[in-house]
Scaffold this motif. Sequence first.
Motif, PDB file in Angstrom:
ATOM      1  N   ASN A 167       0.444  -1.362  -0.364  1.00 19.67           N
ATOM      2  CA  ASN A 167       0.005  -0.415   0.011  1.00 19.67           C
ATOM      3  C   ASN A 167       0.929   1.157  -0.269  1.00 19.67           C
ATOM      4  O   ASN A 167       0.239   2.591  -0.426  1.00 19.67           O
ATOM      5  CB  ASN A 167      -1.151  -0.180   1.245  1.00 19.67           C
ATOM      6  CG  ASN A 167      -2.074  -0.824   1.547  1.00 19.67           C
ATOM      7  OD1 ASN A 167      -2.454  -1.546  -0.166  1.00 19.67           O
ATOM      8  ND2 ASN A 167      -2.537  -1.492   2.166  1.00 19.67           N
ATOM      9  N   LYS A 221       1.875   1.325  -3.335  1.00 23.71           N
ATOM     10  CA  LYS A 221       1.345   1.831  -4.430  1.00 23.71           C
ATOM     11  C   LYS A 221       1.167   4.091  -4.387  1.00 23.71           C
ATOM     12  O   LYS A 221       1.192   4.541  -5.163  1.00 23.71           O
ATOM     13  CB  LYS A 221       0.081   1.380  -3.665  1.00 23.71           C
ATOM     14  CG  LYS A 221      -0.280   0.064  -4.582  1.00 23.71           C
ATOM     15  CD  LYS A 221      -1.932  -0.137  -4.222  1.00 23.71           C
ATOM     16  CE  LYS A 221      -1.564  -2.022  -4.997  1.00 23.71           C
ATOM     17  NZ  LYS A 221      -3.138  -2.889  -4.445  1.00 23.71           N
ATOM     18  N   ASN A 279       1.780   6.234  -7.291  1.00 26.63           N
ATOM     19  CA  ASN A 279       0.486   7.532  -7.650  1.00 26.63           C
ATOM     20  C   ASN A 279       0.724   8.805  -7.729  1.00 26.63           C
ATOM     21  O   ASN A 279       0.779   9.705  -8.103  1.00 26.63           O
ATOM     22  CB  ASN A 279      -0.092   7.434  -6.026  1.00 26.63           C
ATOM     23  CG  ASN A 279      -1.729   5.906  -7.353  1.00 26.63           C
ATOM     24  OD1 ASN A 279      -1.281   5.365  -8.161  1.00 26.63           O
ATOM     25  ND2 ASN A 279      -2.246   5.349  -5.769  1.00 26.63           N
TER      26      ASN A 279
END
Length: 123
Positions: A78, A81, A85
């Motif tokens: 996570n 990610k 992003n």
Amino acid sequence: MEINIAFLFNIVLGVVTAYISWSLKELYNSIKRDREEITEKINKTDQNVKEISKDFEGHRNNMPEKYVLKTEFNYEINRMKEDFNREVNKLDMKLDKVRDEIGEINKKVSGLLTVMERGMKNS
């Protein structure tokens, strides 16, 4: 010669007693051998259990170095990610700026071309 019944009984009793004694001795020796074999197998099994326990301890101590908990893995995925992003958003913003600047350059070049065309028509 007369065979006395008591003498014959004593001989038969002696033979039976000898056979029973021999049978009991063989049974005792067999039990003793079996007990020794069982003791040897128990000792060997104990040694194997100790070796397996030692191996297990080694693996258990090395597990944190080789493996990761699922919760830790999910947390790191996570986080990666989110980092990805964030970087993609930065690239999007830069691309938007480049697109805007190219649009401005295109307008200026179009304006210059228009001026140049008018200048050529007027000359």
